[in-house]
Scaffold this active site. Structure first.
Site, PDB file in Angstrom:
ATOM      1  N   GLU A 181     -67.048  47.349  77.886  1.00 33.29           N
ATOM      2  CA  GLU A 181     -68.097  46.879  78.786  1.00 33.29           C
ATOM      3  C   GLU A 181     -68.818  45.653  78.217  1.00 33.29           C
ATOM      4  O   GLU A 181     -69.148  44.716  78.953  1.00 33.29           O
ATOM      5  CB  GLU A 181     -69.107  47.998  79.048  1.00 33.29           C
ATOM      6  CG  GLU A 181     -68.510  49.225  79.711  1.00 33.29           C
ATOM      7  CD  GLU A 181     -68.045  50.278  78.714  1.00 33.29           C
ATOM      8  OE1 GLU A 181     -68.120  51.473  79.047  1.00 33.29           O
ATOM      9  OE2 GLU A 181     -67.610  49.911  77.595  1.00 33.29           O
ATOM     10  N   HIS A 199     -67.518  47.381  72.569  1.00 36.97           N
ATOM     11  CA  HIS A 199     -66.766  48.177  73.529  1.00 36.97           C
ATOM     12  C   HIS A 199     -66.330  47.317  74.710  1.00 36.97           C
ATOM     13  O   HIS A 199     -66.723  46.153  74.845  1.00 36.97           O
ATOM     14  CB  HIS A 199     -67.609  49.361  73.999  1.00 36.97           C
ATOM     15  CG  HIS A 199     -67.772  50.426  72.953  1.00 36.97           C
ATOM     16  ND1 HIS A 199     -68.359  51.637  73.208  1.00 36.97           N
ATOM     17  CD2 HIS A 199     -67.411  50.454  71.635  1.00 36.97           C
ATOM     18  CE1 HIS A 199     -68.376  52.379  72.105  1.00 36.97           C
ATOM     19  NE2 HIS A 199     -67.809  51.670  71.140  1.00 36.97           N
ATOM     20  N   LEU A 212     -40.687  69.730  60.413  1.00 36.11           N
ATOM     21  CA  LEU A 212     -40.632  69.575  61.871  1.00 36.11           C
ATOM     22  C   LEU A 212     -40.517  70.934  62.558  1.00 36.11           C
ATOM     23  O   LEU A 212     -41.210  71.219  63.530  1.00 36.11           O
ATOM     24  CB  LEU A 212     -39.442  68.684  62.251  1.00 36.11           C
ATOM     25  CG  LEU A 212     -39.596  67.186  61.959  1.00 36.11           C
ATOM     26  CD1 LEU A 212     -38.224  66.507  61.913  1.00 36.11           C
ATOM     27  CD2 LEU A 212     -40.470  66.518  63.011  1.00 36.11           C
TER      28      LEU A 212
END
Length: 353
Positions: free
Chosen positions: A53, A51, A294
């Protein structure tokens, strides 16, 4: 700009580098700052990998590592507190005795959702939240939509002529609408999303590959509707070269890169698709056509963003009419040669008594 916002903006810049590579995880950036000097930076680079960090702390040079325990970590999303593909980032921060953490926004994922912040605070770490929160939320709107609405983030995309048609009356005559510059942009869009969906007629008449060939990055999972399994095996979508899901009413079967996924095809086809896509952990989908598919999403009021490419110089007089958006607001319009590309956002209709 305040100091905290300055460093959070850098976290957001770093996080965006993971676009298309980390789903179904969120994009996250982290910065470690000591006395107004950045000593470490990182972002979540690849799903299943370290990750933000972790990468941030790992990037700190040897001569600065003694400063980690006297620094402030800025991170765009709340650090995780659970064991997933990797150990908890909150534990890593505690282990390195980082005294202060500044968080852009909380993580709505059930295994986190405030638990990371709480764990840091219980360890005596000062935690500040909500710095550039709106931007951080927008950064991961796909991730947040997936976990709060239990469905993928839906992007509708089509190209139309100046007079509002997406194909000729004779569908076997291929109509090229967008230019090469726009086509490159479309492939960039593909690299940023987890899945790409087309209906049976589009698969049959256009025989698209739906791969990312004009841009770097991964191709999305190809998704196609084929209720009766009548699409011929020779189509590009069924070549097994890219992960593909065939939604059908006949069978549930896995064949290497080809998954046949059975649904009932009743009147709530959009809801069925969203349930299946959530189970498959596909957090975002570009719906590329055809017009009926759509319009089904539009009529159901289940879409988040629409990207409409209009060739401003091409008029064909007759043909298959383009879908008609409802409850939309314009985000922006850019020009790509003779193509005008408008991005629309779904706006919930007002509820009156």
């Amino acid at each position: 700009m305040q100091v905290a916002e300055y460093y959070m903006e850098r976290c957001i810049q770093l996080a965006r580098l993971g676009a298309g590579m980390v789903a179904p995880n969120p994009m996250v950036g982290a910065v470690l700052v000591h006395n107004d000097r950045i000593i470490g930076e990182g972002w979540h680079r690849q799903y299943g990998g370290p990750h933000a960090e972790v990468n941030c702390i790992a990037s700190v040079q040897e001569e600065d590592r003694h400063l980690i325990s006297a620094s402030v970590m800025y991170v765009s999303l709340e650090p995780c507190a659970h064991f997933g593909k990797t150990p908890p980032c909150a534990d890593l921060i505690i282990h390195h005795r980082i005294p202060e953490v500044v968080v852009g926004c909380r993580d709505p994922f059930d295994a986190v959702n405030g638990k990371g912040i709480e764990k840091l605070q219980q360890a005596g770490i000062k935690v500040t939240t909500g710095v550039l929160e709106t931007v951080c939320l927008q950064l991961n709107e796909r991730f947040f939509t997936f976990h709060t609405k239990k469905r993928p983030f839906i992007i509708l995309k089509w190209a139309q002529t100046a007079d509002g048609f997406i194909a000729r009356e004779n569908k076997s005559e291929r109509l090229l609408i967008s230019n090469s510059e726009t086509n490159t942009l479309v492939h960039k869009w593909r690299s940023e999303e987890a899945g790409i969906l087309v209906g049976t007629h589009t698969a049959l008449y256009d025989n698209p590959s739906l791969t990312n060939r004009l841009w770097t990055g991964p191709s999305p999972v190809r998704l196609v509707l084929d209720r009766e399994l009548k699409l011929p095996a020779g189509l590009h979508l069924l070549d097994g070269q890219q992960a593909t899901v065939v939604f059908n009413a006949q069978k549930q079967e896995q064949q290497e890169n080809l998954l046949y996924y059975k649904i009932s095809f009743d009147e709530k086809i959009v809801e069925q698709l969203l349930t299946a896509l959530y189970e498959l952990k596909i957090i975002s989908v570009i719906v590329e056509g055809g017009s009926q598919l759509l319009q089904s999403f539009i009529d159901a009021g289940i879409w988040d963003e629409a990207r409409v490419i209009t060739n401003t110089t091409l008029f064909i007089g007759n043909g298959l009419a383009a879908p008609q958006l409802q409850n939309q607001s314009l985000v922006n319009t850019i020009l790509s040669g003779t193509d005008s590309i408008s991005t629309w956002q779904y706006t919930s209709p007002n509820i009156t008594a």
